[in-house]
Enzyme design. Structure first.
Site, PDB file in Angstrom:
ATOM      1  N   LEU A  55      -1.121  -6.532  63.274  1.00 36.69           N
ATOM      2  CA  LEU A  55       0.304  -6.578  62.926  1.00 36.69           C
ATOM      3  C   LEU A  55       0.541  -6.251  61.462  1.00 36.69           C
ATOM      4  CD1 LEU A  55       1.365  -9.818  64.864  1.00 36.69           C
ATOM      5  CD2 LEU A  55       1.701  -7.444  65.571  1.00 36.69           C
ATOM      6  N   GLY A  56      -0.443  -6.533  60.622  1.00 35.40           N
ATOM      7  CA  GLY A  56      -0.283  -6.256  59.198  1.00 35.40           C
ATOM      8  C   GLY A  56      -1.560  -6.561  58.450  1.00 35.40           C
TER       9      GLY A  56
ATOM     10  N   GLY B 272      -3.131  -7.214  54.311  1.00 33.71           N
ATOM     11  CA  GLY B 272      -2.840  -7.461  52.906  1.00 33.71           C
ATOM     12  C   GLY B 272      -4.130  -7.537  52.121  1.00 33.71           C
TER      13      GLY B 272
ATOM     14  N   MET C 145      -5.600 -10.102  51.011  1.00 35.16           N
ATOM     15  CA  MET C 145      -6.460 -11.230  51.346  1.00 35.16           C
ATOM     16  C   MET C 145      -6.965 -11.205  52.785  1.00 35.16           C
ATOM     17  SD  MET C 145      -7.022 -12.945  48.716  1.00 35.16           S
ATOM     18  CE  MET C 145      -7.862 -14.268  49.586  1.00 35.16           C
TER      19      MET C 145
ATOM     20  N   VAL D 258      -3.365  -9.854  59.797  1.00 39.58           N
ATOM     21  CA  VAL D 258      -2.630 -10.601  60.805  1.00 39.58           C
ATOM     22  C   VAL D 258      -2.699  -9.816  62.114  1.00 39.58           C
ATOM     23  CG1 VAL D 258      -0.431 -11.624  61.494  1.00 39.58           C
ATOM     24  CG2 VAL D 258      -1.084 -11.591  59.078  1.00 39.58           C
TER      25      VAL D 258
ATOM     26  N   LYS E  92      -3.504 -15.198  61.683  1.00 36.78           N
ATOM     27  CA  LYS E  92      -3.682 -14.776  60.292  1.00 36.78           C
ATOM     28  C   LYS E  92      -5.101 -15.098  59.865  1.00 36.78           C
ATOM     29  CE  LYS E  92      -0.393 -15.714  57.287  1.00 36.78           C
ATOM     30  NZ  LYS E  92       0.434 -16.417  56.260  1.00 36.78           N
TER      31      LYS E  92
ATOM     32  N   ASP F 169       8.463 -21.380  48.209  1.00 38.61           N
ATOM     33  CA  ASP F 169       8.501 -19.919  48.126  1.00 38.61           C
ATOM     34  C   ASP F 169       9.510 -19.358  49.132  1.00 38.61           C
ATOM     35  OD1 ASP F 169       7.803 -17.457  47.051  1.00 38.61           O
ATOM     36  OD2 ASP F 169       6.038 -17.197  48.324  1.00 38.61           O
TER      37      ASP F 169
END
Length: 286
Positions: free
Chosen positions: A14-15, A17, A19, A22, A37, A134
């Site tokens: 799904l994505g 990054g 780090m 996902v 994740k 956040d």
């Protein structure tokens, strides 16, 4: 052969990054789509990566104690020799940031509805000792039906937890409260400040404070943004008052609770200014 992570099937990415990744996953035991994740387990001497892992575990700990329709649910946490992973509710939708980045705008009634969903989730979270820290459009999920779900409790402050301390500046600059910038201990009112920034952006299409980190910090601590009504004809002075109170420099001058914020916003949108004045605001504030 289907790739597995523990008992979960990994169906698609799904994505990605810096780090981790996902995935859309599937729990075959209870027949449920999930989001998974993952982050790589760091070397023991990599202090920065160890802190990222601590945040990751904090997200599982914080969101795992929350069960609310306006919060992305966390179901499981696990580790393999190489990675740690969180299994979450699969949200079939997008982020509010994605919608705003496309230039889409919302009418005031829809903004009120979205903010009420956010405030309901925060009221529940705060009542259970979890401050998100956040709140921003990237962490607000919108389902296909338009419902709000708060995501990413990675830098949450949990009451009675020693995992986050005063003196550490964490957050996203455009949405950070004054107390976050100067490293003070935060409470639920810092989430209400960030929500006020988001409300400003929803009403005007612009963030109240722009620039680099130093410029934003100076503005947050020392200046006031133009009232939303100066940037949008659809914004009334009563809505200006709600934004100004949510974004007050001092926490004690903000709404005391998310439920108060939601009520004042609805009343202001309905032009019932008497209800806004009940929060300590007089006619001179208009």
């Amino acid at each position: 052969m289907t790739e597995m992570l523990g008992k979960y099937e990994l169906r698609q990415v799904l994505g990605k990054g810096a780090m981790g990744t996902v995935y859309e996953g599937y729990d075959p035991i209870i027949d449920r789509r999930v989001a998974i994740k993952t982050v790589k387990l760091p070397d023991a001497e990599d202090v920065e990566a160890q802190e990222e892992l601590a945040r990751f575990k904090r997200e599982a700990q914080a969101a795992g104690r929350l069960s609310h329709p306006n919060i992305v649910g966390v179901f499981d946490y696990g580790e393999t020799p190489e990675i740690a992973y969180i299994v979450m509710e699969f949200v079939d939708g997008t982020t509010l940031k994605h919608v705003l980045d496309k230039g889409e705008r919302f009418g005031v009634p829809e903004i009120v509805r979205l903010m009420e969903g956010l405030m309901a989730g925060l009221q529940y979270s705060h009542g259970r000792g979890v401050v998100h820290r956040d709140i921003k459009p990237a962490n607000i999920m919108l389902t296909q039906a338009g419902e709000v779900k708060i995501a990413d409790f990675g830098i949450a402050r949990i009451e009675s937890s020693s995992m986050t301390q005063a003196g550490t500046m964490l957050g996203t600059p455009s949405y950070m409260s004054p107390e976050q910038f100067i490293g003070q201990t935060v409470d639920a009112r810092t989430d209400l400040y960030s929500s006020g920034v988001m409300l400003y952006q929803l009403l005007t299409g612009e963030k109240p404070f722009e620039g680099g980190l130093t410029a934003i910090m100076h503005k947050v601590l020392h200046t006031e943004p133009p009232p939303p009504s100066a940037l949008s004809v659809s914004v009334t002075p009563a809505l200006d008052v709600v934004v100004r109170k949510a974004m007050a420099k001092r926490p004690e001058d903000r709404f005391a609770a998310a439920s108060d914020f939601a009520l004042a916003l609805r009343e202001a949108a309905e032009a019932k200014t008497a209800a806004v004045e009940s929060f300590g605001l007089g006619a001179e504030d208009f």
